[in-house]
Design a protein around this motif. Structure first.
Motif, PDB file in Angstrom:
ATOM      1  N   SER A  94       0.850  -1.185   0.000  1.00 25.79           N
ATOM      2  CA  SER A  94       0.000   0.000   0.000  1.00 25.79           C
ATOM      3  C   SER A  94       0.890   1.241   0.000  1.00 25.79           C
ATOM      4  N   TYR A 208       0.818  -6.199   9.728  1.00 30.59           N
ATOM      5  CA  TYR A 208       0.850  -7.044   8.550  1.00 30.59           C
ATOM      6  C   TYR A 208       0.327  -6.274   7.348  1.00 30.59           C
ATOM      7  N   ASP A 209       0.549  -6.805   6.161  1.00 27.22           N
ATOM      8  CA  ASP A 209       0.096  -6.193   4.918  1.00 27.22           C
ATOM      9  C   ASP A 209      -1.014  -7.057   4.302  1.00 27.22           C
ATOM     10  N   LYS A 210      -1.961  -6.418   3.624  1.00 29.12           N
ATOM     11  CA  LYS A 210      -3.089  -7.161   3.055  1.00 29.12           C
ATOM     12  C   LYS A 210      -2.628  -8.221   2.051  1.00 29.12           C
ATOM     13  N   ARG A 211      -1.515  -7.948   1.348  1.00 35.91           N
ATOM     14  CA  ARG A 211      -1.050  -8.894   0.358  1.00 35.91           C
ATOM     15  C   ARG A 211      -0.463 -10.143   0.998  1.00 35.91           C
ATOM     16  N   THR A 213      -2.093 -11.770   3.203  1.00 35.68           N
ATOM     17  CA  THR A 213      -3.238 -12.614   3.527  1.00 35.68           C
ATOM     18  C   THR A 213      -3.729 -13.417   2.331  1.00 35.68           C
ATOM     19  N   GLU A 214      -3.422 -12.961   1.129  1.00 38.22           N
ATOM     20  CA  GLU A 214      -3.846 -13.664  -0.079  1.00 38.22           C
ATOM     21  C   GLU A 214      -2.982 -13.242  -1.270  1.00 38.22           C
ATOM     22  N   SER A 246      -3.736 -18.867   1.216  1.00 33.70           N
ATOM     23  CA  SER A 246      -4.706 -18.182   2.083  1.00 33.70           C
ATOM     24  C   SER A 246      -5.017 -19.011   3.318  1.00 33.70           C
ATOM     25  N   TRP A 249      -2.163 -18.717   5.760  1.00 36.31           N
ATOM     26  CA  TRP A 249      -2.187 -17.443   6.477  1.00 36.31           C
ATOM     27  C   TRP A 249      -3.232 -17.457   7.596  1.00 36.31           C
ATOM     28  N   ARG A 271      -3.241  -3.557  10.045  1.00 40.14           N
ATOM     29  CA  ARG A 271      -2.874  -3.719   8.640  1.00 40.14           C
ATOM     30  C   ARG A 271      -2.267  -2.415   8.129  1.00 40.14           C
ATOM     31  N   ASP A 273      -2.624  -0.671   5.574  1.00 41.93           N
ATOM     32  CA  ASP A 273      -3.512   0.312   4.952  1.00 41.93           C
ATOM     33  C   ASP A 273      -4.689   0.684   5.844  1.00 41.93           C
ATOM     34  N   ASP A 274      -4.649   0.256   7.111  1.00 41.87           N
ATOM     35  CA  ASP A 274      -5.682   0.618   8.069  1.00 41.87           C
ATOM     36  C   ASP A 274      -5.190   1.724   8.997  1.00 41.87           C
TER      37      ASP A 274
END
Length: 288
Positions: A94, A208-211, A213-214, A246, A249, A271, A273-274
């Motif tokens: 992000s 953590y980063d969203k990427r 997670t998936e 996924s 994770w 996260r 981006d949060d």
């Protein structure tokens, strides 16, 4: 990084995080993190509803009337920021890398501690202790810590959370509040965490980063392990590959959450981006 650029970066982080500490976190931090104990303040006459366990029998006998001891909470804390500086912190998809979020969160906690008249220190760790900054008070000390957050370069890239927790347990003699800020991509640190939390008040902040997670379907890609340097090819167009990742994770994340719960460690996940502000406020309010 040039000296002028470094000073500018330090100043930017100070302005943002100091403002958050003063305007948002001041009350929550003060309420959420208690002092080391109670100190004697004075003796006064017993009043209805007072705890009889606090009666001062010597003074009561002298004046032939019940008196109680009054205690005040010892507010001053020692706060340790345990910062994961392993290679995986350099990941981010992000606007910010994990290390940027870690730096800002740590700075907010540092300013909150100073405003509460607490001492603040730092442990930088990878798969070993990279650097220890002893706890002190004052703005000058905080700015030194922020400079280290920005410029510190670890000698090693792998992670050993257990080693960091053992260092905390052995090196810090008096009880402290220890924030361990990491992505917790590691295993086998349950025993060390349990022992550390028995001596200190350990709080876990997972970044953590969203990427992570998936994996998106973008065909054949070459992946690099940030900690070991090893490369792996993955066919992301294969649904089974994406689902397997996924699942890994989710299971890993759930295992970490259960571990914190089992060891009695307060924790929150953030996260990249949060809004970490909401996450920290939520954590503080749970402790009040």
């Amino acid at each position: 990084m040039e000296a002028t650029d470094l000073l500018k970066k330090v100043r930017q982080i100070e302005i943002k995080t100091r403002g958050l500490s003063a305007n948002i976190f001041a009350g929550e931090y003060h309420s959420a993190f208690k002092g080391r104990g109670m100190t004697f303040s004075e003796v006064r006459e017993y009043q209805y509803g007072d705890d009889i366990r606090n009666i001062d029998w010597n003074v009561t006998a002298r004046f032939n009337h019940p008196y109680i001891k009054v205690f005040e909470e010892e507010r001053e804390l020692t706060v340790l920021l345990m910062i994961d500086v392993s290679g995986s912190r350099e990941f981010g998809t992000s606007f910010k890398y994990k290390k940027n979020i870690i730096t800002e969160m740590a700075a907010v906690l540092a300013f909150s501690a100073i405003q509460n008249n607490d001492k603040i220190g730092v442990i930088f760790f990878s798969d070993r202790i990279e650097k220890f900054i002893p706890p002190k008070k004052g703005r000058k000390h905080i700015l030194h810590i922020i400079r280290e957050f920005i410029t510190f370069t670890p000698e090693h890239r792998e992670t050993n959370i257990s080693e960091a927790l053992k260092y905390l347990t052995n090196a810090i003699k008096k009880r402290c509040t220890a924030f361990i800020i990491s992505d917790f991509i590691d295993d086998d640190f349950e025993d060390a965490l349990k022992i550390a939390n028995q001596k200190h008040d350990v709080v876990a902040l997972k970044v953590y980063d969203k990427r992570e997670t998936e994996i998106p379907s973008i065909g054949m890609i070459k992946l690099k392990d940030a900690e070991t340097g090893q490369y792996h090819w993955a066919d992301t167009s294969n649904r089974a590959v994406r689902e397997a990742y996924s699942k890994w994770w989710r299971e890993t994340d759930e295992t970490t959450r259960r571990l914190f719960s089992k060891c009695g460690v307060d924790n929150v996940s953030v996260r990249t981006d949060d809004d970490y502000v909401k996450a920290l406020i939520s954590l503080f309010k749970k402790r009040i």
